[in-house]
Design a protein around this motif. Sequence first.
Motif, PDB file in Angstrom:
ATOM      1  N   PHE A 439     -49.128  -0.250  41.940  1.00  0.00           N
ATOM      2  CA  PHE A 439     -48.716  -0.778  40.653  1.00  0.00           C
ATOM      3  C   PHE A 439     -48.219  -2.430  40.705  1.00  0.00           C
ATOM      4  O   PHE A 439     -47.502  -2.534  41.453  1.00  0.00           O
ATOM      5  CB  PHE A 439     -47.528   0.016  39.949  1.00  0.00           C
ATOM      6  CG  PHE A 439     -47.944   1.594  39.752  1.00  0.00           C
ATOM      7  CD1 PHE A 439     -48.647   1.738  38.792  1.00  0.00           C
ATOM      8  CD2 PHE A 439     -47.570   2.435  40.995  1.00  0.00           C
ATOM      9  CE1 PHE A 439     -48.915   3.272  38.634  1.00  0.00           C
ATOM     10  CE2 PHE A 439     -48.099   3.855  40.870  1.00  0.00           C
ATOM     11  CZ  PHE A 439     -48.540   3.923  39.754  1.00  0.00           C
ATOM     12  N   ASN A 440     -48.958  -3.170  40.004  1.00  0.00           N
ATOM     13  CA  ASN A 440     -48.742  -4.660  40.026  1.00  0.00           C
ATOM     14  C   ASN A 440     -49.019  -4.995  38.816  1.00  0.00           C
ATOM     15  O   ASN A 440     -50.143  -4.919  38.204  1.00  0.00           O
ATOM     16  CB  ASN A 440     -49.502  -5.305  41.015  1.00  0.00           C
ATOM     17  CG  ASN A 440     -49.147  -6.773  41.390  1.00  0.00           C
ATOM     18  OD1 ASN A 440     -48.818  -7.451  40.167  1.00  0.00           O
ATOM     19  ND2 ASN A 440     -49.178  -7.160  42.430  1.00  0.00           N
ATOM     20  N   TRP A 444     -54.505 -10.830  36.740  1.00  0.00           N
ATOM     21  CA  TRP A 444     -55.176 -12.136  37.244  1.00  0.00           C
ATOM     22  C   TRP A 444     -56.301 -12.487  36.401  1.00  0.00           C
ATOM     23  O   TRP A 444     -57.224 -11.686  35.965  1.00  0.00           O
ATOM     24  CB  TRP A 444     -55.712 -11.684  38.722  1.00  0.00           C
ATOM     25  CG  TRP A 444     -54.633 -11.575  39.645  1.00  0.00           C
ATOM     26  CD1 TRP A 444     -54.050 -10.639  40.170  1.00  0.00           C
ATOM     27  CD2 TRP A 444     -54.236 -12.891  40.602  1.00  0.00           C
ATOM     28  NE1 TRP A 444     -53.358 -11.070  41.262  1.00  0.00           N
ATOM     29  CE2 TRP A 444     -53.470 -12.361  41.399  1.00  0.00           C
ATOM     30  CE3 TRP A 444     -54.667 -14.275  40.580  1.00  0.00           C
ATOM     31  CZ2 TRP A 444     -52.683 -13.043  42.403  1.00  0.00           C
ATOM     32  CZ3 TRP A 444     -53.935 -14.925  41.428  1.00  0.00           C
ATOM     33  CH2 TRP A 444     -53.115 -14.499  42.148  1.00  0.00           C
ATOM     34  N   GLN A 445     -56.641 -13.964  36.167  1.00  0.00           N
ATOM     35  CA  GLN A 445     -57.887 -14.300  35.343  1.00  0.00           C
ATOM     36  C   GLN A 445     -58.977 -13.984  36.215  1.00  0.00           C
ATOM     37  O   GLN A 445     -60.275 -13.924  35.408  1.00  0.00           O
ATOM     38  CB  GLN A 445     -57.637 -15.713  35.032  1.00  0.00           C
ATOM     39  CG  GLN A 445     -56.619 -16.064  34.088  1.00  0.00           C
ATOM     40  CD  GLN A 445     -57.074 -15.458  32.672  1.00  0.00           C
ATOM     41  OE1 GLN A 445     -58.278 -15.395  32.105  1.00  0.00           O
ATOM     42  NE2 GLN A 445     -55.987 -14.953  32.094  1.00  0.00           N
ATOM     43  N   THR A 482     -52.002 -13.966  31.030  1.00  0.00           N
ATOM     44  CA  THR A 482     -51.285 -14.032  32.277  1.00  0.00           C
ATOM     45  C   THR A 482     -49.988 -14.933  32.376  1.00  0.00           C
ATOM     46  O   THR A 482     -48.843 -14.535  32.889  1.00  0.00           O
ATOM     47  CB  THR A 482     -52.477 -14.765  33.206  1.00  0.00           C
ATOM     48  OG1 THR A 482     -53.729 -13.888  33.204  1.00  0.00           O
ATOM     49  CG2 THR A 482     -52.138 -14.837  34.654  1.00  0.00           C
ATOM     50  N   THR A 483     -50.320 -16.199  31.603  1.00  0.00           N
ATOM     51  CA  THR A 483     -48.854 -16.864  31.742  1.00  0.00           C
ATOM     52  C   THR A 483     -47.633 -16.245  31.249  1.00  0.00           C
ATOM     53  O   THR A 483     -46.541 -16.276  31.579  1.00  0.00           O
ATOM     54  CB  THR A 483     -49.067 -18.232  31.109  1.00  0.00           C
ATOM     55  OG1 THR A 483     -49.598 -17.957  29.723  1.00  0.00           O
ATOM     56  CG2 THR A 483     -50.252 -19.025  31.827  1.00  0.00           C
ATOM     57  N   GLU A 484     -47.727 -15.270  30.123  1.00  0.00           N
ATOM     58  CA  GLU A 484     -46.753 -14.584  29.431  1.00  0.00           C
ATOM     59  C   GLU A 484     -46.213 -13.571  30.275  1.00  0.00           C
ATOM     60  O   GLU A 484     -44.900 -13.395  30.690  1.00  0.00           O
ATOM     61  CB  GLU A 484     -47.050 -13.896  28.076  1.00  0.00           C
ATOM     62  CG  GLU A 484     -47.359 -14.779  26.949  1.00  0.00           C
ATOM     63  CD  GLU A 484     -48.680 -15.658  27.208  1.00  0.00           C
ATOM     64  OE1 GLU A 484     -49.589 -15.660  28.084  1.00  0.00           O
ATOM     65  OE2 GLU A 484     -49.252 -16.068  26.109  1.00  0.00           O
ATOM     66  N   ALA A 485     -47.199 -12.942  31.321  1.00  0.00           N
ATOM     67  CA  ALA A 485     -46.734 -11.759  32.081  1.00  0.00           C
ATOM     68  C   ALA A 485     -46.054 -12.782  33.311  1.00  0.00           C
ATOM     69  O   ALA A 485     -45.013 -11.988  33.860  1.00  0.00           O
ATOM     70  CB  ALA A 485     -47.977 -11.331  32.724  1.00  0.00           C
ATOM     71  N   GLN A 486     -46.340 -13.769  33.737  1.00  0.00           N
ATOM     72  CA  GLN A 486     -45.569 -14.548  34.866  1.00  0.00           C
ATOM     73  C   GLN A 486     -44.162 -14.786  34.253  1.00  0.00           C
ATOM     74  O   GLN A 486     -43.128 -14.458  35.070  1.00  0.00           O
ATOM     75  CB  GLN A 486     -46.142 -15.999  34.922  1.00  0.00           C
ATOM     76  CG  GLN A 486     -47.329 -16.038  35.766  1.00  0.00           C
ATOM     77  CD  GLN A 486     -47.994 -17.544  35.874  1.00  0.00           C
ATOM     78  OE1 GLN A 486     -47.944 -18.120  35.181  1.00  0.00           O
ATOM     79  NE2 GLN A 486     -48.570 -17.772  36.970  1.00  0.00           N
ATOM     80  N   THR A 487     -43.948 -15.128  33.094  1.00  0.00           N
ATOM     81  CA  THR A 487     -42.618 -15.405  32.605  1.00  0.00           C
ATOM     82  C   THR A 487     -41.692 -14.149  32.656  1.00  0.00           C
ATOM     83  O   THR A 487     -40.523 -14.068  33.271  1.00  0.00           O
ATOM     84  CB  THR A 487     -42.591 -15.997  31.330  1.00  0.00           C
ATOM     85  OG1 THR A 487     -43.323 -17.270  31.223  1.00  0.00           O
ATOM     86  CG2 THR A 487     -41.232 -16.210  30.746  1.00  0.00           C
ATOM     87  N   LEU A 488     -42.138 -13.038  31.960  1.00  0.00           N
ATOM     88  CA  LEU A 488     -41.592 -11.664  32.039  1.00  0.00           C
ATOM     89  C   LEU A 488     -41.248 -11.110  33.368  1.00  0.00           C
ATOM     90  O   LEU A 488     -40.179 -10.833  33.551  1.00  0.00           O
ATOM     91  CB  LEU A 488     -42.239 -10.627  31.268  1.00  0.00           C
ATOM     92  CG  LEU A 488     -42.516 -11.181  29.781  1.00  0.00           C
ATOM     93  CD1 LEU A 488     -43.506  -9.997  28.966  1.00  0.00           C
ATOM     94  CD2 LEU A 488     -41.106 -11.491  28.773  1.00  0.00           C
ATOM     95  N   GLU A 489     -42.342 -11.344  34.263  1.00  0.00           N
ATOM     96  CA  GLU A 489     -41.917 -10.892  35.663  1.00  0.00           C
ATOM     97  C   GLU A 489     -40.766 -11.489  36.214  1.00  0.00           C
ATOM     98  O   GLU A 489     -39.983 -10.821  36.927  1.00  0.00           O
ATOM     99  CB  GLU A 489     -43.226 -10.929  36.586  1.00  0.00           C
ATOM    100  CG  GLU A 489     -44.568 -10.066  36.227  1.00  0.00           C
ATOM    101  CD  GLU A 489     -45.657  -9.943  37.072  1.00  0.00           C
ATOM    102  OE1 GLU A 489     -45.398  -9.955  38.393  1.00  0.00           O
ATOM    103  OE2 GLU A 489     -46.575  -9.979  36.877  1.00  0.00           O
ATOM    104  N   GLN A 495     -41.912 -11.208  41.532  1.00  0.00           N
ATOM    105  CA  GLN A 495     -42.127 -12.520  42.145  1.00  0.00           C
ATOM    106  C   GLN A 495     -43.833 -12.697  41.872  1.00  0.00           C
ATOM    107  O   GLN A 495     -44.495 -12.364  42.630  1.00  0.00           O
ATOM    108  CB  GLN A 495     -41.657 -12.820  43.331  1.00  0.00           C
ATOM    109  CG  GLN A 495     -40.210 -12.693  43.804  1.00  0.00           C
ATOM    110  CD  GLN A 495     -40.066 -12.995  44.946  1.00  0.00           C
ATOM    111  OE1 GLN A 495     -40.607 -12.780  46.135  1.00  0.00           O
ATOM    112  NE2 GLN A 495     -39.067 -13.510  45.537  1.00  0.00           N
ATOM    113  N   PRO A 496     -44.049 -13.239  40.638  1.00  0.00           N
ATOM    114  CA  PRO A 496     -45.589 -13.189  40.148  1.00  0.00           C
ATOM    115  C   PRO A 496     -45.974 -14.398  41.099  1.00  0.00           C
ATOM    116  O   PRO A 496     -45.401 -15.317  41.077  1.00  0.00           O
ATOM    117  CB  PRO A 496     -45.526 -13.384  38.799  1.00  0.00           C
ATOM    118  CG  PRO A 496     -44.277 -14.271  38.299  1.00  0.00           C
ATOM    119  CD  PRO A 496     -43.102 -13.498  39.484  1.00  0.00           C
ATOM    120  N   PRO A 497     -47.454 -14.424  41.276  1.00  0.00           N
ATOM    121  CA  PRO A 497     -48.011 -15.703  41.751  1.00  0.00           C
ATOM    122  C   PRO A 497     -47.961 -16.865  40.828  1.00  0.00           C
ATOM    123  O   PRO A 497     -47.803 -16.626  39.710  1.00  0.00           O
ATOM    124  CB  PRO A 497     -49.561 -15.036  41.817  1.00  0.00           C
ATOM    125  CG  PRO A 497     -49.460 -13.620  41.963  1.00  0.00           C
ATOM    126  CD  PRO A 497     -48.309 -13.299  40.959  1.00  0.00           C
TER     127      PRO A 497
END
Length: 529
Positions: A439-440, A444-445, A482-489, A495-497
């Motif tokens: 689960f991750n 990724w684009q 993707t960028t929204e997911a980065q923020t929420l993670e 620790q998102p890429p």
Amino acid sequence: MVPPTLLEEQSKLLHSAACRCQDCYRLTTDHDRFLEDMPQDPEVLMADFQKMGLFKPESIAIADRLTTSELRQALFFKNASQGDPEQEAMLRALAAEAGGLDQAFAAAFGPQAGRFFSNIQASGGVSRRVFLRNLVVGAALVTLTNCAQQAQQPDSPTTTGSGNLEKTDLKVGFIPITCATPIIMSDPLGFYQKYGLKVQVVKMPSWGAVRDSAIAGELDAYHMLAPMPIAMTLGLGSAPFSVKLASIENINGQAITVAKRHLGKVKEAKDFKGFVIGVPFPFSMHNLLLRYYLAAGGLNPDTDVQIRPVPPPDSIAQLVAGDIDAMLMPDPFNQRAVYEDAGFIHLLTKEIWNGHPCCAFAAGEPWIQENPNTFRALNKAIIEATGYASKAENRAEIAKAISSRQYLNQPPEVVEAVLTGKFPNGQGQELDVPDRIDFNPYPWQSFANWIQSQLVRWDLGKAAGVIQPDQYDKNGQAIYLTTEAQTLEKEVGLQPPTEIYREEKLAYDTFNPQDPVAYLASQKQKYGR
């Protein structure tokens, strides 16, 4: 002897509780009369505690289901500290000063109360001074927890991190497969409630029903296959309808399973020639990975085999009846086929592409525009649940929580075999593959670009005429958030890429997401299709 600094901190904590929450709980001089009215049955007593706000209902349900005093204590301290590690440490020290939660609650509410946290009942031989100290500690713990409960109400922006929610009662559709684990487990394990949401997870019969329901706006959000938002937004196989993929639910987690009647006859891709093979939906990773595998093995997926859409819940019955010879399905149906002695696992999809996406959390763009804060809170809850599910030590607990009839309706041992990766493969082997499913949440684009390349390769839904060579990045970045997911993670401690693209290594080639057109050309040159 408790160090002076700890005593001072405890004093401050008690004073803070009294100042902040005078209306939550009051110590009175008629304490004995109060105790006379307290229920003696622990279950009735805990129901009263629930009404007081001491516990969330879902926390009690979890504790009752697992029946461990350690978990009950952990839930208590987690609620009381509002997730603050330092506050939790101080509360634990405060309870320890009273000899434990059972002693503190026995003093405050009677000996029966202590049984909720421990098998040790309060001793009647304590001094009056110790008893009064424990009474104060128990009352303070109740007060602090009640305050924490008030601070976590749904309309609190600091709790949800999402501002004022446009709506709190939601319906989220799901297919009963282990890929939906984060969406399902967020109900019984309290992730939705944490963000002020009351979510009803609605079991859907097929992926076609999910697509049609999303277009009709019948539910709020959905469990979808990773290619579905792309196909739906671009109008492949249906009228165009804008869908956003908010986060990935699972990676890996599928398998090619063959009917038991073919045991010993299927060793590699070419052995599938002439087979009828079931996949859950045309616009699925299952269909794309199956085609990739067969083509690399020398077969034409459009002429050498028949690939047939089969709703996952119907897959085993069709395997047994002979309607299909094999299937590339989500779990737990591959493992259930082994459990029923109906089939054997040929290979796991992680052997085709380790780390491939499968399912996702998604919602229609019109709904998102109307409910931006609710969408953010819902996505955040699911992302946090996905992070929790990624830890191996949590898998057995999750398996118990999602196996019941209202969710997967599967034997717990089947679900646990999938989630833990310890399983029989139906060929006489016991395997241990911890990342059989993982689960991750990071979308990724490069996932979006590979999916588009394969939709074009097989012209699914006439994709070859819709997805233009220069539109891969534009499509992917518009649909995969993707960028929204980065923020929420980051907000939930993951620790998102920092990158949005990466090179993807598959079994038979390497995908460069910066040049999907060249990748597609190389596949056609190498395999003729």
